[in-house]
Scaffold this active site. Structure first.
Site, mmCIF file in Angstrom:
data_model
loop_
_atom_site.group_PDB
_atom_site.id
_atom_site.type_symbol
_atom_site.label_atom_id
_atom_site.label_comp_id
_atom_site.label_asym_id
_atom_site.label_seq_id
_atom_site.Cartn_x
_atom_site.Cartn_y
_atom_site.Cartn_z
ATOM 1 N N CYS A 104 1.440 1.931 -1.173
ATOM 2 C CA CYS A 104 1.217 0.506 -1.414
ATOM 3 C C CYS A 104 -0.043 0.438 -2.241
ATOM 4 C CB CYS A 104 1.041 -0.279 -0.120
ATOM 5 S SG CYS A 104 0.577 -1.997 -0.420
ATOM 6 N N CYS A 161 -2.477 -2.970 -1.104
ATOM 7 C CA CYS A 161 -3.275 -2.863 0.124
ATOM 8 C C CYS A 161 -2.751 -1.669 0.908
ATOM 9 C CB CYS A 161 -3.259 -4.149 0.934
ATOM 10 S SG CYS A 161 -1.658 -4.914 1.147
ATOM 11 N N SER A 162 -2.042 -1.876 1.968
ATOM 12 C CA SER A 162 -1.480 -0.743 2.693
ATOM 13 C C SER A 162 -0.237 -1.166 3.445
ATOM 14 C CB SER A 162 -2.500 -0.158 3.666
ATOM 15 O OG SER A 162 -3.603 0.342 2.963
ATOM 16 N N CYS A 163 0.642 -1.883 2.777
ATOM 17 C CA CYS A 163 1.909 -2.238 3.410
ATOM 18 C C CYS A 163 2.599 -0.943 3.816
ATOM 19 C CB CYS A 163 2.794 -3.023 2.447
ATOM 20 S SG CYS A 163 2.062 -4.602 1.970
#
Lengths: 119, 210
Positions: free
Chosen positions: B110, B113-115
């Site tokens: 991702c 962000c950090s999906c």
């Protein structure tokens, strides 16, 4: 050698538990609870978190993943303010009250908020 | 936020860090306004710390390896197929399973962000959230794979999937050779978290810890 896969459901990696400190877990859970209540959508959340990460990078954060939940908390505060739930002034008032509560609580005892902490 | 000095160390009072104070302030306000219930927050944390982890994803992969109808359902609509197995924590809208083949290796990232496919893999590892991974996975996937000790044949295409809040991915790794006739349970032991992110391969039978 312990095989991590042999421990069912243990969400650890080579670097330890998924939450390094209790506040990270609390911040994580608050975002899930607020989303479940419909305060924001996941696209809104991702956009806000992404913007906070960019802002932190620009301010010199190494962005190695260690500071991830700090960005997470920033995003939470920002969305809570944008949605009219609590502005910066309210957040600061409660922040100072908790600080007061900590100061008057003997070391080792649970810290609890009392009305006079706001005075 | 405050100019209060937190460096004092008297023996009588307690101390909370700036971050702890911010989290407590936020939680108190949200609780007082009825937006969150502290007991529900505890339940969420407990679930993610003890019950949801890569093992959930491993069960999905092992089932896909042994049950062609499930595999088809998974590749068709992973959200539905995974929900049918009882993994109910739904975060985001669409889960998409991408299948590794000799011709194509898939990797997820991702960049924003950090999906992450939380409901099947739990919480993301630290490196997944780091800027180096987020930027290099797209620019130099083979270099990243090399860092993880994975060398693919030159002719295998590497495809990187960028997750979003709406669409998240899980990699369906290739079933290792020499596992014919294995039960789903035994196969699940071969499925590592990294193999479902695409930064690793499933373990070979000989790599299984005794």
């Amino acid at each position: 050698m312990i095989d991590p896969a042999a421990v069912p459901g243990l969400p650890c990696d080579g670097e330890g538990p998924v939450f390094r400190e209790p506040w990270e877990a609390q911040a994580f859970a608050m975002a899930l609870a607020l989303h479940a209540r419909g305060l924001f959508t996941w696209p809104e959340w991702a956009a806000t978190l992404g913007a906070e990460i960019k802002r932190a990078q620009a301010a010199g954060d190494p962005d190695t993943g260690e500071t991830y939940y700090r960005h997470w908390l920033n995003a939470l505060e920002r969305l809570v303010a944008e949605k009219g739930v609590a502005d910066a002034k309210t957040l600061a008032r409660y922040y100072n009250a908790w600080d007061h509560a900590a100061d008057r609580t003997p070391h080792g005892a649970p810290i609890e908020l009392r009305p006079d902490d706001f005075e | 936020m405050t100019d209060h000095d937190h460096d004092h160390h008297d023996d009588h009072g307690s101390e909370l860090s700036e971050t702890q104070l911010r989290v407590r302030a936020l939680e108190t306000i949200l609780t007082e306004k009825g937006y969150v219930d502290p007991a529900a927050l505890d339940a969420i944390v407990e679930t993610y710390e003890t019950r949801i982890g890569p093992r959930n994803g491993a069960v999905v992969v092992a089932k896909a390896w042994t049950d062609p109808a499930f595999k088809q359902a998974l590749l068709g609509d992973a959200t539905k197929a995974v929900a049918a197995l009882g993994h109910v924590s739904k975060v985001g809208d669409h889960l998409v399973a991408v299948e590794n083949t000799p011709e194509r290796h898939n990797m997820i990232v991702c960049t924003l962000c950090s999906c992450y496919p939380w409901e099947v893999l739990g919480l993301p590892p630290v490196w997944y959230k780091s800027a180096p991974y987020r930027s290099r996975a797209v620019k130099d996937p083979r270099g990243v794979l090399a860092d993880f000790g994975v060398a693919l044949p030159k002719e295998t295409e590497v495809r990187v999937w960028d997750s979003t809040a709406e669409t998240r991915f899980i990699v369906l790794p290739m079933r290792p050779a020499g596992t014919e006739g294995w039960s789903e349970e035994r196969l699940a032991d071969l499925v590592t978290r990294d193999s479902m992110i695409g930064t690793g391969l499933a373990r070979k039978p000989g790599e299984l810890a005794q």
